[in-house]
Scaffold this motif. Structure first.
Motif, short mmCIF file in Angstrom:
data_model
loop_
_atom_site.label_atom_id
_atom_site.label_comp_id
_atom_site.label_asym_id
_atom_site.label_seq_id
_atom_site.Cartn_x
_atom_site.Cartn_y
_atom_site.Cartn_z
N ILE A 329 0.68 -0.74 -0.01
CA ILE A 329 -0.12 -0.17 -0.02
C ILE A 329 0.67 1.64 -0.16
CG2 ILE A 329 -1.72 1.39 0.78
CD1 ILE A 329 -2.77 -1.75 2.20
N PHE A 330 0.60 1.84 -0.59
CA PHE A 330 1.76 2.94 -1.39
C PHE A 330 1.49 4.58 -1.31
CE2 PHE A 330 4.96 5.39 -4.19
CZ PHE A 330 5.37 5.34 -3.23
N THR A 331 1.33 5.42 -1.05
CA THR A 331 0.86 6.70 -1.82
C THR A 331 2.21 7.59 -2.37
OG1 THR A 331 1.87 7.31 0.62
CG2 THR A 331 -0.34 7.56 0.26
N LEU A 332 1.85 8.22 -3.21
CA LEU A 332 2.18 8.65 -4.53
C LEU A 332 2.50 10.87 -3.80
CD1 LEU A 332 4.98 8.38 -6.94
CD2 LEU A 332 3.08 8.66 -8.49
N LEU A 334 2.32 13.32 -5.76
CA LEU A 334 2.87 14.34 -6.77
C LEU A 334 3.03 15.52 -6.13
CD1 LEU A 334 -0.85 12.58 -8.02
CD2 LEU A 334 0.86 12.15 -9.08
N ASN A 335 3.14 16.13 -5.08
CA ASN A 335 4.00 18.03 -4.89
C ASN A 335 4.85 17.84 -4.98
OD1 ASN A 335 3.26 20.50 -4.75
ND2 ASN A 335 4.12 19.82 -2.44
N GLN A 336 6.31 16.61 -5.64
CA GLN A 336 7.76 16.69 -5.15
C GLN A 336 8.51 17.12 -6.65
OE1 GLN A 336 9.28 13.30 -4.51
NE2 GLN A 336 7.33 12.31 -5.14
N LYS A 337 9.30 17.29 -7.33
CA LYS A 337 9.71 17.66 -8.30
C LYS A 337 9.40 16.43 -9.15
CE LYS A 337 13.72 20.48 -6.87
NZ LYS A 337 15.25 20.71 -7.30
N TRP A 338 10.00 16.71 -9.98
CA TRP A 338 9.06 15.36 -11.25
C TRP A 338 9.97 14.64 -11.19
CZ3 TRP A 338 4.78 13.48 -13.48
CH2 TRP A 338 5.06 12.44 -14.16
N GLN A 339 11.16 15.00 -11.11
CA GLN A 339 12.21 13.78 -11.49
C GLN A 339 12.24 12.93 -10.62
OE1 GLN A 339 14.46 13.63 -13.94
NE2 GLN A 339 14.85 11.18 -12.90
N ASP A 340 11.56 13.56 -8.72
CA ASP A 340 11.94 12.89 -7.61
C ASP A 340 10.36 11.41 -7.87
OD1 ASP A 340 13.88 13.76 -6.45
OD2 ASP A 340 12.70 14.92 -5.77
N ILE A 341 9.40 12.10 -8.65
CA ILE A 341 8.26 11.23 -9.47
C ILE A 341 8.81 10.77 -9.95
CG2 ILE A 341 5.79 11.02 -10.09
CD1 ILE A 341 5.63 14.24 -9.26
N TYR A 342 9.59 10.81 -11.20
CA TYR A 342 10.02 9.71 -12.52
C TYR A 342 10.68 8.73 -11.46
CZ TYR A 342 11.94 8.30 -16.07
OH TYR A 342 12.74 7.52 -17.53
N ASN A 343 11.75 9.30 -10.41
CA ASN A 343 12.49 8.11 -9.31
C ASN A 343 11.58 7.04 -9.06
OD1 ASN A 343 14.65 9.03 -10.58
ND2 ASN A 343 14.95 10.61 -9.08
N GLN A 344 11.00 7.67 -8.39
CA GLN A 344 9.76 7.22 -7.42
C GLN A 344 8.83 5.48 -7.79
OE1 GLN A 344 7.30 9.06 -5.29
NE2 GLN A 344 7.83 8.24 -3.43
N MET A 345 8.43 5.99 -9.30
CA MET A 345 7.75 5.37 -9.81
C MET A 345 8.29 3.54 -10.11
SD MET A 345 4.86 6.12 -10.68
CE MET A 345 4.06 5.59 -12.18
N PHE A 346 9.97 4.13 -10.30
CA PHE A 346 10.85 2.58 -10.52
C PHE A 346 11.02 2.31 -8.99
CE2 PHE A 346 11.82 5.05 -14.60
CZ PHE A 346 11.57 3.90 -15.15
N LEU A 348 9.28 2.04 -6.91
CA LEU A 348 7.95 1.28 -6.40
C LEU A 348 7.90 -0.68 -6.86
CD1 LEU A 348 5.27 1.52 -5.20
CD2 LEU A 348 4.79 2.10 -7.36
N LEU A 349 8.47 -0.66 -8.57
CA LEU A 349 8.46 -2.41 -8.91
C LEU A 349 9.34 -2.85 -8.18
CD1 LEU A 349 8.33 -1.12 -12.57
CD2 LEU A 349 6.53 -1.44 -10.67
N LYS A 350 10.52 -2.50 -7.10
CA LYS A 350 11.02 -3.23 -6.67
C LYS A 350 10.54 -4.53 -5.15
CE LYS A 350 15.66 -0.14 -8.39
NZ LYS A 350 16.49 0.30 -7.95
#
Length: 350
Positions: A329-332, A334-346, A348-350
């Motif tokens: 269960i994870f909350t993303l 969306l208020n951080q820098k886009w690069q941080d969102i980008y990294n966080q999406m990856f 999440l898969l680990k």
């Protein structure tokens, strides 16, 4: 007045919409500088390039009604407009007939956006020269005034899909150019408070992000069969995932259930609990997932002030065997820098 519970910078909202419309290259261009908003000169550059691509392929043509004064009867006579001709005994009438050419709404939006860009003082001279050249090629397309509702009047069929990027860029340019209007309206922000629209956008963003940004998993919407027999199966609802990520090499699958909710918790005896229906749904997906793939689940929400990242061990059925898996269960945020969102999406898969 309902207080907004989501904090999503306009730039991030633009980036999310770009993934929804399968335009990751536009996101890369947005992030060339760390600014709050995409710059109009950058959007102008992208719009000019997209207009060139459309013109090389050929402007879309379609039938539309056109009124014209004629001395030969054709089409539908417009009696109200022809009344003066009749009174003055002119040998002509105003008729409306179908015409097949490039003077249609989608090309009129393209031309209107180019005209908008041409009026922006800060635009580099070389861009203005290019825009002027493009406008000359559109001399046969009518000039119109853009307004917000006009973008909702376009329906892209299979023949018009190559206009999709142009329309999205035109909308971005329109919104940014109208930030200084008296009412200060910025219509894209209203999307954030429409949970039904944002639910669709959030799902499609995650689906397309993983489809476009990584190669390990196949990203798709998956339809599953219920493990039910007998009875009238026609009345059983369809079981369809938001996002299924499938790694055929390693026989691994991840099912992501995306939920865009103002409040991820429900109250139970004055305690915050994840909504039970969300867990039931994801647990059902995992137990119907596959006879060969070990599947883990992710329940993802946007962060609205509460950060959650919890992993739970569960037992699921894989074929005829019971195996150990996990639900995260994870909350993303969306208020951080886009690069941080980008990294966080990856991550999440680990």
């Amino acid at each position: 007045m309902i207080e907004k519970k989501y904090k999503v910078p306009i730039r991030n909202l633009f980036c999310i919409l770009c993934y929804v419309h399968e335009m990751p290259e536009v996101v890369s261009a947005f992030n060339s500088k760390d600014e709050d908003l995409p710059q109009l000169h950058l959007l102008a550059k992208l719009f000019i390039e997209e207009t060139d691509r459309i013109m090389m392929r050929g402007l879309m043509k379609d039938y539309h009604e056109r009124a014209e004064e004629t001395n030969q009867l054709s089409g539908k006579i417009l009696f109200e407009q022809s009344l003066n001709h009749i009174i003055q005994k002119k040998p002509s009438l105003v008729c409306e007939k179908d015409q097949f050419d490039e003077d249609i709404l989608i090309n009129q939006i393209l031309k209107a956006t180019l005209n908008t860009l041409l009026k922006i003082e800060e635009l580099p001279k070389n861009q203005k020269i290019k825009i002027s050249m493009q406008l000359k090629k559109l001399h046969h397309v009518s000039a119109i005034n853009l307004f917000r509702k006009i973008f909702y009047m376009i329906r892209l069929n299979r023949n018009k899909v190559y206009y999709q990027k142009m329309l999205l860029l035109a909308r971005f340019i329109y919104e940014l150019n109208n930030l200084s209007d008296e009412d200060g309206a910025f219509d894209l922000i209203a999307i954030l408070n429409d949970e039904m629209k944002m639910q669709i956008i959030f799902e499609k963003f995650i689906l397309n992000f993983y489809r476009l940004e990584q190669q390990q998993f196949l990203s798709k919407i998956e339809r599953m069969k219920w493990r039910m027999f007998g009875g009238n199966l026609a009345i059983i609802p369809e079981m369809k995932t938001d996002i299924s990520l499938i790694d055929r090499v390693n026989k691994e699958k991840i099912i992501i259930d995306a939920k865009y909710y103002a409040d991820i918790f429900s109250k139970s005896f004055n305690a915050d609990k994840i909504r039970s229906t969300h867990l039931y749904q994801l647990f059902t997906y995992l137990n119907h997932s596959s006879d060969i793939y070990l599947t883990r689940g992710i329940l993802i929400y946007p962060t609205n002030g509460v950060k959650v990242d919890e992993i739970y061990n569960i037992s699921i059925q894989v074929g005829i065997e019971i195996q150990q898996s996990t639900i995260r269960i994870f909350t993303l945020d969306l208020n951080q820098k886009w690069q941080d969102i980008y990294n966080q999406m990856f991550v999440l898969l680990k």
